[in-house]
Design a protein around this motif. Sequence first.
Motif, PDB file in Angstrom:
ATOM      1  N   LEU B  78       0.815  -1.204  -0.068  1.00 57.51           N
ATOM      2  CA  LEU B  78      -0.002  -0.006   0.007  1.00 57.51           C
ATOM      3  C   LEU B  78       0.870   1.430  -0.148  1.00 57.51           C
ATOM      4  CD1 LEU B  78      -2.587  -1.016   2.678  1.00 57.51           C
ATOM      5  CD2 LEU B  78      -3.097  -0.756   0.057  1.00 57.51           C
ATOM      6  N   GLN B  79       2.179   1.069  -0.189  1.00 59.42           N
ATOM      7  CA  GLN B  79       3.099   2.199  -0.162  1.00 59.42           C
ATOM      8  C   GLN B  79       2.569   3.476  -1.002  1.00 59.42           C
ATOM      9  OE1 GLN B  79       7.168   1.175   0.007  1.00 59.42           O
ATOM     10  NE2 GLN B  79       7.617   3.234  -1.124  1.00 59.42           N
ATOM     11  N   ASN B  80       2.355   3.102  -2.271  1.00 61.53           N
ATOM     12  CA  ASN B  80       1.863   4.202  -3.282  1.00 61.53           C
ATOM     13  C   ASN B  80       0.573   4.857  -2.827  1.00 61.53           C
ATOM     14  OD1 ASN B  80       3.805   3.547  -5.099  1.00 61.53           O
ATOM     15  ND2 ASN B  80       2.915   1.946  -5.975  1.00 61.53           N
ATOM     16  N   TYR B  81      -0.464   4.127  -2.194  1.00 57.79           N
ATOM     17  CA  TYR B  81      -1.437   4.778  -1.591  1.00 57.79           C
ATOM     18  C   TYR B  81      -1.136   5.706  -0.420  1.00 57.79           C
ATOM     19  CZ  TYR B  81      -4.118   2.061  -4.941  1.00 57.79           C
ATOM     20  OH  TYR B  81      -4.585   1.470  -6.151  1.00 57.79           O
ATOM     21  N   THR B  82      -0.296   5.178   0.656  1.00 56.96           N
ATOM     22  CA  THR B  82       0.104   5.994   1.612  1.00 56.96           C
ATOM     23  C   THR B  82       0.811   7.273   1.106  1.00 56.96           C
ATOM     24  OG1 THR B  82       0.781   4.093   2.738  1.00 56.96           O
ATOM     25  CG2 THR B  82       1.338   5.743   3.649  1.00 56.96           C
ATOM     26  N   ARG B  83       1.662   7.145   0.390  1.00 61.08           N
ATOM     27  CA  ARG B  83       2.186   8.290  -0.544  1.00 61.08           C
ATOM     28  C   ARG B  83       1.219   9.200  -1.213  1.00 61.08           C
ATOM     29  NH1 ARG B  83       6.282   8.401  -5.476  1.00 61.08           N
ATOM     30  NH2 ARG B  83       6.190  10.567  -5.773  1.00 61.08           N
ATOM     31  N   LEU B  84       0.061   8.772  -1.805  1.00 60.63           N
ATOM     32  CA  LEU B  84      -0.680   9.380  -2.513  1.00 60.63           C
ATOM     33  C   LEU B  84      -1.727  10.448  -1.372  1.00 60.63           C
ATOM     34  CD1 LEU B  84      -2.513  10.267  -4.895  1.00 60.63           C
ATOM     35  CD2 LEU B  84      -3.578   7.897  -4.711  1.00 60.63           C
ATOM     36  N   PHE B  85      -2.028   9.423  -0.453  1.00 66.62           N
ATOM     37  CA  PHE B  85      -2.717  10.473   0.605  1.00 66.62           C
ATOM     38  C   PHE B  85      -2.051  11.484   1.348  1.00 66.62           C
ATOM     39  CE2 PHE B  85      -6.708   9.211  -0.641  1.00 66.62           C
ATOM     40  CZ  PHE B  85      -6.714   7.664  -0.836  1.00 66.62           C
ATOM     41  N   SER B  86      -0.519  11.516   1.233  1.00 67.54           N
ATOM     42  CA  SER B  86       0.051  12.209   2.002  1.00 67.54           C
ATOM     43  C   SER B  86       0.790  13.464   1.214  1.00 67.54           C
ATOM     44  CB  SER B  86       1.246  11.565   3.014  1.00 67.54           C
ATOM     45  OG  SER B  86       2.176  10.903   2.256  1.00 67.54           O
ATOM     46  N   ASP B  87       0.573  13.148  -0.158  1.00 65.55           N
ATOM     47  CA  ASP B  87       1.093  14.289  -1.162  1.00 65.55           C
ATOM     48  C   ASP B  87       0.236  15.446  -1.302  1.00 65.55           C
ATOM     49  OD1 ASP B  87       2.202  15.391  -3.507  1.00 65.55           O
ATOM     50  OD2 ASP B  87       3.219  13.636  -3.779  1.00 65.55           O
ATOM     51  N   GLY B  88       0.440  16.386  -0.888  1.00 62.75           N
ATOM     52  CA  GLY B  88      -0.383  17.503  -0.724  1.00 62.75           C
ATOM     53  C   GLY B  88      -0.611  18.081  -2.424  1.00 62.75           C
ATOM     54  N   GLN B 286       7.497   6.749 -12.182  1.00 60.90           N
ATOM     55  CA  GLN B 286       7.199   6.332 -11.254  1.00 60.90           C
ATOM     56  C   GLN B 286       5.621   5.772 -11.653  1.00 60.90           C
ATOM     57  OE1 GLN B 286       7.178   9.176  -8.323  1.00 60.90           O
ATOM     58  NE2 GLN B 286       9.370   9.149  -8.311  1.00 60.90           N
ATOM     59  N   PHE B 287       5.785   4.487 -12.400  1.00 58.69           N
ATOM     60  CA  PHE B 287       4.403   4.033 -13.034  1.00 58.69           C
ATOM     61  C   PHE B 287       3.411   3.339 -11.768  1.00 58.69           C
ATOM     62  CE2 PHE B 287       4.686   4.872 -17.377  1.00 58.69           C
ATOM     63  CZ  PHE B 287       5.967   5.166 -17.662  1.00 58.69           C
ATOM     64  N   GLY B 288       4.115   2.828 -10.601  1.00 54.52           N
ATOM     65  CA  GLY B 288       3.060   2.134  -9.503  1.00 54.52           C
ATOM     66  C   GLY B 288       2.494   3.338  -9.152  1.00 54.52           C
ATOM     67  N   PHE B 289       3.074   4.491  -8.867  1.00 53.06           N
ATOM     68  CA  PHE B 289       2.349   5.761  -8.086  1.00 53.06           C
ATOM     69  C   PHE B 289       1.431   6.227  -9.033  1.00 53.06           C
ATOM     70  CE2 PHE B 289       1.952   8.941  -5.365  1.00 53.06           C
ATOM     71  CZ  PHE B 289       1.920  10.104  -5.554  1.00 53.06           C
ATOM     72  N   ALA B 290       1.672   6.280 -10.153  1.00 51.75           N
ATOM     73  CA  ALA B 290       0.975   6.931 -11.426  1.00 51.75           C
ATOM     74  C   ALA B 290      -0.349   6.292 -11.374  1.00 51.75           C
ATOM     75  CB  ALA B 290       1.379   6.962 -12.507  1.00 51.75           C
ATOM     76  N   SER B 291      -0.175   4.743 -11.297  1.00 52.07           N
ATOM     77  CA  SER B 291      -1.514   3.575 -11.425  1.00 52.07           C
ATOM     78  C   SER B 291      -2.086   4.016 -10.016  1.00 52.07           C
ATOM     79  CB  SER B 291      -0.942   2.341 -11.169  1.00 52.07           C
ATOM     80  OG  SER B 291       0.027   2.185 -12.603  1.00 52.07           O
ATOM     81  N   ALA B 292      -1.638   4.083  -8.958  1.00 53.29           N
ATOM     82  CA  ALA B 292      -2.571   4.578  -7.807  1.00 53.29           C
ATOM     83  C   ALA B 292      -3.216   5.847  -7.843  1.00 53.29           C
ATOM     84  CB  ALA B 292      -1.426   4.691  -6.502  1.00 53.29           C
ATOM     85  N   ILE B 293      -2.721   6.677  -8.818  1.00 55.63           N
ATOM     86  CA  ILE B 293      -3.600   8.121  -8.989  1.00 55.63           C
ATOM     87  C   ILE B 293      -4.667   7.672  -9.900  1.00 55.63           C
ATOM     88  CG2 ILE B 293      -3.506  10.393 -10.066  1.00 55.63           C
ATOM     89  CD1 ILE B 293      -0.568  10.404  -9.226  1.00 55.63           C
ATOM     90  N   ALA B 294      -4.208   6.895 -10.842  1.00 55.93           N
ATOM     91  CA  ALA B 294      -5.579   6.466 -11.766  1.00 55.93           C
ATOM     92  C   ALA B 294      -6.529   5.688 -10.976  1.00 55.93           C
ATOM     93  CB  ALA B 294      -4.761   5.844 -12.975  1.00 55.93           C
ATOM     94  N   ILE B 295      -6.206   4.920 -10.298  1.00 60.29           N
ATOM     95  CA  ILE B 295      -7.237   4.011  -9.516  1.00 60.29           C
ATOM     96  C   ILE B 295      -8.041   5.199  -8.523  1.00 60.29           C
ATOM     97  CG2 ILE B 295      -7.591   2.139  -7.777  1.00 60.29           C
ATOM     98  CD1 ILE B 295      -6.777   1.267 -10.608  1.00 60.29           C
TER      99      ILE B 295
END
Lengths: 470, 319
Positions: B78-88, B286-295
Motif C-alpha cells: 500500500l506504499q503508493n496509496y500511503t504516499r498518495l494520501f500524504s502528497d499535498g 514512477q508508474f506504480g504511483f501513477a497507477s495509484a493516482i489512476a485508480i
Amino acid sequence: MVNSFQAPIDRRTLFKAGGAGLALAGIASLAACASTGGGGGTNTSGTVTMLYFGEQSAATTLQKAIEPKIKKLDKNASFQVTAINGTDWNDFLAKVLTQIAAGNAPDIVSVATEGQQLLASKDLLVPLDSYVTKNLSSLNTYFTGVHPALVESTMYQGHLYTLPDSFNAGSMFYSTSIFEKAGISAPKDNWTMDDFHSSASSIAKLGGNTNAFDWVVRLWGSWTSFLYANDGNLLEEGKYSGGDWLWKSDAFKNNTVGVDGRKGGWKWGQPTANSDAAVEALEYMIDLQKSGYSPSPDVGGGATLQGLFASGRIGMAIGGGFWAGGLHNAGMKDGSFDVAPFPTWKSNKSLFGAGGYGIFNSSKRKDLAFEVVKLMVQPSTFDTLWPGNVTTPGQKPLMTDARYSSTGPAHWSVFYDQLNGSVPISAPPYYNALATSLNQRTTQAISSGNAKQALDGMQADFEQAAKQSS
Amino acid sequence: MSAAIERRGGAPSSSHARKVQPRPGARRARRREATFGFLMIGLAVIFVAVFTLAPILASLGLSFMSWDVFTPPKWVGLQNYTRLFSDGQVLASFGVTITLAVAIVVLQISLGMLLAVLANNRRRNATRVFFRTAFYLPLLASTAAVSIFMGYIFDTKFGLINYYLGELGLSGVHWLNNPFSAKVTIVLVVVWQQVGFTFVLFVAALMSVPVDVQEAAAIDGAGPWRTLFQIKIPLISPTILFATVIAMINAMQLFDQPFIMTKGGPGTATTTATISLYQAGFQNLQFGFASAIAILLLVIIGIITGLQFLAARKLVFYQ
C-alpha cells in the motif's frame, strides 16, 4: 402467430459478410505491423536508427546527408532518423523513455545536457571511453577544436557518454534599433546588472507595446541565468573524480583551451533552490514585472520569444547562438540585433547547455553506431547537420566571421568566449522532476509575487525528487 | 394463436385462457435469437475487455508495485496509496479536477439546453439545421489543435482577445497567468468545444416530446416557459441524466486543455489529476504511483456517477 420481422438480409449472409470483414481487418493489421517507413519501427539488418529532437523535415535532411557517408563505411548499412517534437527537452525525453520502454530503443540518440545524466544513470547509454581511446587518431581534429568544458559536461561518474558537437551559452541579445530609440549605448563586454537595469529603465520609458526585457520559464536561459550571475545555483556544484583516461591522454594535446581542473563530469549535490542567491534572483525577476520592464513569462522553449523579439516588441532577451539563425529566419536584418555577454552580478558565471550524440546500450550495432557518431561530430559535417546558425558549433575553428556574416550578430565571438568560466545547466538524473518543479514554482512565484514561498516549495520538491532518485 | 380464442366475438379473458404451450421450434428459435444477439455484441465486449477492463486490472495490480520501466516491478503493497494520501500536491490536483469538472458540467448542460431550446424554436428547418451544424462543429476538431489555437488567442502578450481589448481602451487580462483566470479560461475553452455534444442530445430529446402533450398543455393555459420547465424538461430528464453523467466522466479526465494551454500552471492552479498522473508516470518514471493516482480517479468518478444515479431516482421521470 405471424412473424412480422423480416430482415433485409438473412442471418447466414450477415455472418459471412462479418467474417470476411474481420479477416480483411486482420490481414490489414498484420501488414501495418511490418512497417518499413520512419517512426522508429522495425530495425532491419544494417540499419542504424537515431532519435532526433526537432522537425521530421530536419531529421530527413540529416538522414539524406549522412547516409551516403555511412554506405562508404559499410555498403550494407543504412541510416534512419526519426524526429520527436516537443516544447522542450523534458517532452523529448519523456517520449524517448516511453519508446525505450516499449522495446523500441534506437541505436543513437541526439541528447542535450538536460537528458544526459538521466540516460547515463539508468545505464541506457554506452560509455564511450574504450571507443574514444581506440580512435584517438581519427578523433584528433575533433578534440583539438572542441571546448573541453563541453566534453566535461557530457561525462558522468568519470565516463564519457556522448560526443558533443554543439552548445548554447546564455548571452544577452539586444535590439539595436530599440537601444537607439531609447538613446542608450550598446552594452559593453564587462557590463553589470546595474547597467542592465539602467538600460531596461530607459527602454521601458518608450512605452507602447515594447517590453524592455522578456524571458521564458525553463531551465536554460530563464531566471536561472540571473541566479548563476548572482553566484548561485539550483543544486550544489561539484565534480566527479576520474576522467584522467581522457584528460591525460593525447586527445587535447593540441587544444588551445587546456584541460586544467577538468574531472569526471558534474556532480549535482544537495538542492539549494531557496538559497539567498536564488531568492534574490527570482525576486529581481518579479520586480522587473512589477516595474513594467518585463511581462509575465511563458513556459516553454522560447520560439514565441524569438518571434516577439523579431517584431520589435522586446529590447533585451537571453539567447544563445541558436538565436542568430532564428532571428535571421524570422526576418531580422543583420545589424538590427546584436549580443553581449550576460551582465556580471556577484560573479560573471553564466550557464550553457551542450548537445551531442550517444549510443544506446541495447544497440546491436554499437561499432557501426560509433562510426556514425564520429562522422556526425566531425567539423566538416556540422553545417550539413545544423545549417543556418541554428546552434553554436562546439568546434572553435568553425567560429568565424564568415559564418555569421549572413545572419549576424556582429559580436558573435561572445558565444564561444562565454564558455570560459561557465557552468552547465544543473541537470541531474532526476532532471524531469526538477524541470516540472522549476516550471510550476516559477510561475507560482510570478503570479503570487512571493519568491521565498515558491522557492521553499521548489526546495522541498527537489529534495523529494533527489531522495526518490537515489 | 387461434386455438386460444374460445369465445365467439372476442379475445379470451386472461383468467379463463388456456395456458398457451409454446410451439416445439419456438424455444429453439428464441435460443438462436439470443445467440445471434450475443454474437453481435461479442466483438464489442471483447474490445471493451481487452482495451478497457484489462488495462484497468493491470493498472490496479501496478498500483501495488514500484516500477520505473527499466527494472522489474517490485511489490510495495500500500506504499503508493500511503504516499498518495500524504502528497499535498497530488491531492490538490484532485481538488482542481473536481472544481473544473463541476463548472464545466453545469455550464455545458445549461448552455446546451438553452441553445437546444432556441434552435428548436426556429420555424424554418434550414435555420434549425444551420444552428445544429454550427454548434456541433467544434466537437469534431482535435482537442489538442483547439488548445494550441486557444492558447494563442488568450495569450497575454500577443493574443487576439487582449489586442481587441487594447483597441477598446481596456487593459489586457492575464488570462493564463493568473490562477483564477487560468481556470476560467480553461472552462470556457472546454465548454465551447463540448457544448455541441449536449446540444445535439437535447435537440433530439426536445423533438421527441409528443406534440399532443404540448397541445394539451397549451389548451390548459400553460405558457411557453411553463411548458418548458414543467412539461418538456421532466419528459427529457432521462436524456439530461445521460448527458450529465457522460459530461462529468469526461470532465473528470480533463488533460489536453490545461496541459497544452498552461502546462498545469500558473504554479499548480490548473494541474488536474490526469496531469499529476502523466507527470508521475511519464516524466518521473514512477508508474506504480501513477497507477495509484489512476485508480483513485476511477473510484472518485465511480462515486460521483453513483451519486448522480441516486439523485436521478427523485429527479428523473421515466415514461
